[in-house]
Design a protein around this motif. Structure first.
Motif, mmCIF file in Angstrom:
data_model
loop_
_atom_site.group_PDB
_atom_site.id
_atom_site.type_symbol
_atom_site.label_atom_id
_atom_site.label_comp_id
_atom_site.label_asym_id
_atom_site.label_seq_id
_atom_site.Cartn_x
_atom_site.Cartn_y
_atom_site.Cartn_z
ATOM 1 N N GLN A 46 0.822 -1.198 0.000
ATOM 2 C CA GLN A 46 0.000 0.000 0.000
ATOM 3 C C GLN A 46 0.861 1.255 0.000
ATOM 4 N N SER A 47 0.395 2.278 -0.746
ATOM 5 C CA SER A 47 1.049 3.587 -0.717
ATOM 6 C C SER A 47 0.303 4.472 0.276
ATOM 7 N N ARG A 48 1.020 5.117 1.161
ATOM 8 C CA ARG A 48 0.383 5.977 2.158
ATOM 9 C C ARG A 48 1.179 7.265 2.289
ATOM 10 N N TYR A 49 0.452 8.355 2.556
ATOM 11 C CA TYR A 49 1.121 9.624 2.822
ATOM 12 C C TYR A 49 1.635 9.610 4.258
ATOM 13 N N PRO A 57 2.061 8.061 9.465
ATOM 14 C CA PRO A 57 1.007 8.193 8.445
ATOM 15 C C PRO A 57 0.082 9.363 8.759
ATOM 16 N N VAL A 58 -0.450 10.000 7.691
ATOM 17 C CA VAL A 58 -1.341 11.149 7.841
ATOM 18 C C VAL A 58 -2.749 10.734 7.442
ATOM 19 N N ALA A 59 -3.720 10.995 8.301
ATOM 20 C CA ALA A 59 -5.116 10.665 8.018
ATOM 21 C C ALA A 59 -5.631 11.526 6.875
ATOM 22 N N ASP A 60 -6.614 11.002 6.124
ATOM 23 C CA ASP A 60 -7.173 11.730 4.987
ATOM 24 C C ASP A 60 -7.669 13.115 5.397
ATOM 25 N N ASP A 61 -8.324 13.219 6.543
ATOM 26 C CA ASP A 61 -8.892 14.497 6.984
ATOM 27 C C ASP A 61 -7.820 15.524 7.319
ATOM 28 N N ASP A 62 -6.603 15.066 7.539
ATOM 29 C CA ASP A 62 -5.520 15.990 7.898
ATOM 30 C C ASP A 62 -4.690 16.415 6.693
ATOM 31 N N GLU A 63 -5.001 15.876 5.506
ATOM 32 C CA GLU A 63 -4.282 16.272 4.300
ATOM 33 C C GLU A 63 -4.861 17.591 3.784
ATOM 34 N N VAL A 64 -3.999 18.538 3.442
ATOM 35 C CA VAL A 64 -4.441 19.857 3.007
ATOM 36 C C VAL A 64 -3.473 20.384 1.962
ATOM 37 N N LYS A 65 -3.977 21.225 1.054
ATOM 38 C CA LYS A 65 -3.141 21.798 0.001
ATOM 39 C C LYS A 65 -2.303 22.946 0.565
ATOM 40 N N GLY A 66 -1.038 23.017 0.134
ATOM 41 C CA GLY A 66 -0.155 24.095 0.585
ATOM 42 C C GLY A 66 0.632 24.675 -0.567
ATOM 43 N N TYR A 67 0.653 26.002 -0.680
ATOM 44 C CA TYR A 67 1.419 26.678 -1.731
ATOM 45 C C TYR A 67 2.744 27.137 -1.129
ATOM 46 N N PRO A 68 3.873 26.656 -1.679
ATOM 47 C CA PRO A 68 5.175 27.011 -1.082
ATOM 48 C C PRO A 68 5.530 28.476 -1.315
ATOM 49 N N LYS A 69 5.886 29.161 -0.228
ATOM 50 C CA LYS A 69 6.332 30.554 -0.338
ATOM 51 C C LYS A 69 7.763 30.716 0.159
ATOM 52 N N GLY A 70 8.339 29.633 0.633
ATOM 53 C CA GLY A 70 9.722 29.643 1.103
ATOM 54 C C GLY A 70 10.073 28.254 1.598
ATOM 55 N N ASP A 71 11.288 28.091 2.104
ATOM 56 C CA ASP A 71 11.709 26.794 2.627
ATOM 57 C C ASP A 71 10.848 26.419 3.832
ATOM 58 N N ASP A 72 10.136 25.287 3.720
ATOM 59 C CA ASP A 72 9.282 24.793 4.804
ATOM 60 C C ASP A 72 8.273 25.834 5.275
ATOM 61 N N ASP A 73 7.831 26.685 4.341
ATOM 62 C CA ASP A 73 6.862 27.730 4.666
ATOM 63 C C ASP A 73 5.781 27.722 3.585
ATOM 64 N N TYR A 74 4.521 27.530 3.981
ATOM 65 C CA TYR A 74 3.452 27.340 3.009
ATOM 66 C C TYR A 74 2.233 28.203 3.332
ATOM 67 N N VAL A 75 1.509 28.565 2.291
ATOM 68 C CA VAL A 75 0.179 29.156 2.433
ATOM 69 C C VAL A 75 -0.809 28.008 2.308
ATOM 70 N N VAL A 76 -1.570 27.745 3.361
ATOM 71 C CA VAL A 76 -2.493 26.609 3.388
ATOM 72 C C VAL A 76 -3.844 27.019 2.814
ATOM 73 N N LEU A 77 -4.380 26.197 1.908
ATOM 74 C CA LEU A 77 -5.686 26.448 1.305
ATOM 75 C C LEU A 77 -6.608 25.274 1.597
ATOM 76 N N GLU A 78 -7.767 25.563 2.174
ATOM 77 C CA GLU A 78 -8.758 24.537 2.466
ATOM 78 C C GLU A 78 -9.572 24.228 1.219
ATOM 79 N N ASP A 79 -10.231 23.063 1.209
ATOM 80 C CA ASP A 79 -11.029 22.656 0.049
ATOM 81 C C ASP A 79 -12.126 23.662 -0.261
ATOM 82 N N ASP A 80 -12.781 24.200 0.771
ATOM 83 C CA ASP A 80 -13.871 25.144 0.520
ATOM 84 C C ASP A 80 -13.349 26.446 -0.071
ATOM 85 N N GLU A 81 -12.096 26.797 0.237
ATOM 86 C CA GLU A 81 -11.501 27.997 -0.348
ATOM 87 C C GLU A 81 -11.189 27.776 -1.825
ATOM 88 N N LEU A 82 -10.760 26.564 -2.163
ATOM 89 C CA LEU A 82 -10.492 26.240 -3.565
ATOM 90 C C LEU A 82 -11.794 26.185 -4.353
#
Length: 262
Positions: A46-49, A57-82
């Motif tokens: 099995q492949s798992r995040y 392992p990361v649960a499905d509900d804890d997975e979120v989109k992140g736009y990189p703005k620097g090293d280990d620094d992200y702008v987090v976007l929720e599904d409803d925002e997308l």
């Protein structure tokens, strides 16, 4: 088997509107696919995040989109925002521009989809738009949200339907002049032309999907079938090496036109 509808909306040209449905024109259902197994147990892997730092392992509900703005620094976007980027093109293909069919280079074409009327009531409006493009030898250019991104699309009337092609983004296609500019503009020897024309003529045939068959797929299926029956797969013949250096293009063309050995 026809694929199920994966998009429904409206096709619009000025005040003419009709409900339409879209299906991918491509299918990979017949492709040979493999699962990765544990050689020791025969069980599937099995492949798992997992968290890159903790290794957990990361649960499905804890997975979120992140736009990189620097090293280990992200702008987090929720599904409803997308999902809130509610463009009109989410459900409407509004044709604003037409282009000569021959003016759009094949390199811009990305993925094909079949577009069909989605109700008896809308068939007349659909056919009016389709036949107009046929008569004028044009294609419609529009935009629509597919796969969570707004895509430029090309609509090409084909038979009783419309083929909708997603187009590659402008920054995805590299300028051909960057690669072709250094090629010399040499005029081939006139004596070579009739031989080359004859060679092309002898190898010209009407298009058929068989011309685009996948020989590797056929070999894989043969191996799988043999192993299922407990037989040892037959090794495919290796491609023959070149017969040696060709003295000249003229000699190469003459030899190419010789009857092939059976």
């Amino acid at each position: 088997m026809a694929q199920r509808t994966f998009w429904k909306g409206y096709l619009k040209l000025s005040l003419v509107t009709c409900p339409v449905a879209m299906m991918p024109a491509r299918s990979e259902s017949e492709k040979v696919r493999f699962h990765t197994l544990n050689r020791k147990t025969g069980n599937r892997i099995q492949s798992r995040y997992v968290d890159a730092v903790t290794g957990k392992p990361v649960a499905d509900d804890d997975e979120v989109k992140g736009y990189p703005k620097g090293d280990d620094d992200y702008v987090v976007l929720e599904d409803d925002e997308l999902d809130a980027v509610a463009l009109e093109s989410t459900r409407t293909i509004d044709i604003q521009t037409f282009a000569p069919r021959s003016s759009v280079g094949w390199i811009w074409y990305d993925a094909p989809h079949y577009l069909v009327p989605d109700s008896k009531v809308g068939e007349e409006a659909f056919s009016v738009i389709r036949e107009a493009m046929k008569r004028t030898k044009t294609v419609g250019i529009s935009r629509v949200v597919l796969y969570r991104r707004e895509r430029a699309v090309l609509l090409d009337a084909r038979d009783n339907g419309i083929v909708l092609w997603t187009l590659r983004y402008g920054d995805e296609v590299r300028p051909e002049k960057d690669y072709f500019a250094g090629i010399k503009d040499a005029e081939p020897d006139a004596d070579l032309r009739p031989l080359m024309d004859k060679l092309i003529t002898t190898r010209t045939k009407d298009w058929s999907p068989d011309l685009a068959k996948d020989p590797v797929q056929d070999e894989l299926l043969a191996i799988i079938k043999a192993k299922q029956k407990g037989r040892k797969p037959t090794k495919a013949a290796k491609p023959q090496a070149s017969e040696g250096n060709v003295v000249s293009i003229m000699d190469a063309l003459k030899r190419s036109l010789e009857p092939r050995k059976q």
